[in-house]
Design a protein around this motif. Structure first.
Motif, PDB file in Angstrom:
ATOM      1  N   LEU A  22     -27.391 -44.613 -25.339  1.00 26.68           N
ATOM      2  CA  LEU A  22     -27.370 -45.549 -26.467  1.00 26.68           C
ATOM      3  C   LEU A  22     -27.461 -44.822 -27.805  1.00 26.68           C
ATOM      4  O   LEU A  22     -26.804 -45.221 -28.781  1.00 26.68           O
ATOM      5  CB  LEU A  22     -28.517 -46.552 -26.338  1.00 26.68           C
ATOM      6  CG  LEU A  22     -28.386 -47.563 -25.198  1.00 26.68           C
ATOM      7  CD1 LEU A  22     -29.646 -48.401 -25.090  1.00 26.68           C
ATOM      8  CD2 LEU A  22     -27.172 -48.441 -25.388  1.00 26.68           C
ATOM      9  N   ALA A  23     -28.247 -43.751 -27.877  1.00 26.45           N
ATOM     10  CA  ALA A  23     -28.361 -42.986 -29.122  1.00 26.45           C
ATOM     11  C   ALA A  23     -27.030 -42.338 -29.464  1.00 26.45           C
ATOM     12  O   ALA A  23     -26.597 -42.346 -30.630  1.00 26.45           O
ATOM     13  CB  ALA A  23     -29.454 -41.932 -28.992  1.00 26.45           C
ATOM     14  N   ILE A  24     -26.348 -41.784 -28.475  1.00 29.20           N
ATOM     15  CA  ILE A  24     -25.038 -41.160 -28.708  1.00 29.20           C
ATOM     16  C   ILE A  24     -24.026 -42.213 -29.146  1.00 29.20           C
ATOM     17  O   ILE A  24     -23.236 -41.991 -30.077  1.00 29.20           O
ATOM     18  CB  ILE A  24     -24.572 -40.413 -27.446  1.00 29.20           C
ATOM     19  CG1 ILE A  24     -25.446 -39.181 -27.210  1.00 29.20           C
ATOM     20  CG2 ILE A  24     -23.106 -40.013 -27.558  1.00 29.20           C
ATOM     21  CD1 ILE A  24     -25.223 -38.497 -25.880  1.00 29.20           C
ATOM     22  N   GLU A  25     -24.054 -43.383 -28.531  1.00 28.83           N
ATOM     23  CA  GLU A  25     -23.135 -44.458 -28.906  1.00 28.83           C
ATOM     24  C   GLU A  25     -23.389 -44.914 -30.349  1.00 28.83           C
ATOM     25  O   GLU A  25     -22.444 -45.133 -31.112  1.00 28.83           O
ATOM     26  CB  GLU A  25     -23.311 -45.636 -27.946  1.00 28.83           C
ATOM     27  CG  GLU A  25     -22.325 -46.752 -28.178  1.00 28.83           C
ATOM     28  CD  GLU A  25     -22.502 -47.882 -27.178  1.00 28.83           C
ATOM     29  OE1 GLU A  25     -22.113 -49.003 -27.526  1.00 28.83           O
ATOM     30  OE2 GLU A  25     -23.020 -47.642 -26.084  1.00 28.83           O
ATOM     31  N   ASN A  26     -24.662 -45.023 -30.716  1.00 22.47           N
ATOM     32  CA  ASN A  26     -25.002 -45.411 -32.091  1.00 22.47           C
ATOM     33  C   ASN A  26     -24.515 -44.378 -33.100  1.00 22.47           C
ATOM     34  O   ASN A  26     -24.026 -44.733 -34.177  1.00 22.47           O
ATOM     35  CB  ASN A  26     -26.512 -45.613 -32.240  1.00 22.47           C
ATOM     36  CG  ASN A  26     -26.976 -46.900 -31.600  1.00 22.47           C
ATOM     37  OD1 ASN A  26     -26.183 -47.804 -31.360  1.00 22.47           O
ATOM     38  ND2 ASN A  26     -28.262 -46.978 -31.309  1.00 22.47           N
ATOM     39  N   ILE A  51     -20.738 -44.808 -33.516  1.00 19.17           N
ATOM     40  CA  ILE A  51     -20.450 -45.999 -34.332  1.00 19.17           C
ATOM     41  C   ILE A  51     -20.731 -45.712 -35.800  1.00 19.17           C
ATOM     42  O   ILE A  51     -19.946 -46.080 -36.681  1.00 19.17           O
ATOM     43  CB  ILE A  51     -21.262 -47.205 -33.823  1.00 19.17           C
ATOM     44  CG1 ILE A  51     -20.746 -47.653 -32.463  1.00 19.17           C
ATOM     45  CG2 ILE A  51     -21.209 -48.358 -34.811  1.00 19.17           C
ATOM     46  CD1 ILE A  51     -21.626 -48.688 -31.777  1.00 19.17           C
ATOM     47  N   GLU A  52     -21.829 -45.054 -36.079  1.00 19.62           N
ATOM     48  CA  GLU A  52     -22.186 -44.732 -37.457  1.00 19.62           C
ATOM     49  C   GLU A  52     -21.160 -43.794 -38.095  1.00 19.62           C
ATOM     50  O   GLU A  52     -20.781 -43.975 -39.256  1.00 19.62           O
ATOM     51  CB  GLU A  52     -23.576 -44.090 -37.492  1.00 19.62           C
ATOM     52  CG  GLU A  52     -24.121 -43.947 -38.891  1.00 19.62           C
ATOM     53  CD  GLU A  52     -25.558 -43.448 -38.905  1.00 19.62           C
ATOM     54  OE1 GLU A  52     -25.905 -42.740 -39.871  1.00 19.62           O
ATOM     55  OE2 GLU A  52     -26.302 -43.759 -37.974  1.00 19.62           O
ATOM     56  N   LYS A  53     -20.680 -42.804 -37.321  1.00 23.20           N
ATOM     57  CA  LYS A  53     -19.652 -41.897 -37.846  1.00 23.20           C
ATOM     58  C   LYS A  53     -18.364 -42.652 -38.145  1.00 23.20           C
ATOM     59  O   LYS A  53     -17.734 -42.444 -39.193  1.00 23.20           O
ATOM     60  CB  LYS A  53     -19.379 -40.775 -36.839  1.00 23.20           C
ATOM     61  CG  LYS A  53     -20.383 -39.649 -36.865  1.00 23.20           C
ATOM     62  CD  LYS A  53     -20.103 -38.595 -35.810  1.00 23.20           C
ATOM     63  CE  LYS A  53     -18.774 -37.917 -36.056  1.00 23.20           C
ATOM     64  NZ  LYS A  53     -18.535 -36.827 -35.086  1.00 23.20           N
ATOM     65  N   ALA A  54     -17.978 -43.560 -37.252  1.00 22.37           N
ATOM     66  CA  ALA A  54     -16.760 -44.345 -37.467  1.00 22.37           C
ATOM     67  C   ALA A  54     -16.909 -45.238 -38.694  1.00 22.37           C
ATOM     68  O   ALA A  54     -15.973 -45.390 -39.487  1.00 22.37           O
ATOM     69  CB  ALA A  54     -16.455 -45.180 -36.233  1.00 22.37           C
ATOM     70  N   PHE A  55     -18.088 -45.808 -38.870  1.00 22.17           N
ATOM     71  CA  PHE A  55     -18.352 -46.649 -40.030  1.00 22.17           C
ATOM     72  C   PHE A  55     -18.252 -45.854 -41.322  1.00 22.17           C
ATOM     73  O   PHE A  55     -17.630 -46.285 -42.288  1.00 22.17           O
ATOM     74  CB  PHE A  55     -19.744 -47.274 -39.903  1.00 22.17           C
ATOM     75  CG  PHE A  55     -20.180 -48.015 -41.130  1.00 22.17           C
ATOM     76  CD1 PHE A  55     -19.632 -49.241 -41.454  1.00 22.17           C
ATOM     77  CD2 PHE A  55     -21.131 -47.482 -41.984  1.00 22.17           C
ATOM     78  CE1 PHE A  55     -20.035 -49.926 -42.597  1.00 22.17           C
ATOM     79  CE2 PHE A  55     -21.536 -48.153 -43.109  1.00 22.17           C
ATOM     80  CZ  PHE A  55     -20.980 -49.381 -43.422  1.00 22.17           C
TER      81      PHE A  55
END
Length: 93
Positions: free
Chosen positions: A14-18, A21-25
């Motif tokens: 979940l931390a890696i997924e977050n 997502i943050e990098k894409a944002f």
């Protein structure tokens, strides 16, 4: 982060997924909003609400006149006012 137990593996996943997502944002924000995100201007809604209130007041006045004409059995005047009410309601919607 360690991945010894199933719980730790899930937390790590979940931390890696977050992070992804943050990098894409951040990338999308930099691409689409190079000058920054401006605050939304809601002043136009005040004008529109005022216009709607004015139109509703006009419709109410027409309806009152229409009822008076209808009570006095003035067919011509009631038809004119009925048409005016329909036009105002169409403008309002």
């Amino acid at each position: 982060m360690p991945k010894n137990t199933e719980n730790e593996k899930e937390i790590r996943k979940l931390a890696i997924e977050n992070i992804r997502i943050e990098k894409a944002f951040k990338k999308a924000t930099a691409k689409n909003y190079a000058n920054g995100i401006t605050e939304f201007d809601d002043s136009i809604f005040g004008e529109l609400f005022n216009k709607e209130d004015e139109l509703n007041a006009e419709i109410k006045a027409f309806v009152d006149d229409y009822r008076k004409a209808k009570d006095s059995k003035d067919k011509k005047q009631s038809d004119i006012l009925n048409f005016a009410i329909k036009v105002k309601r169409k403008i309002c919607s």
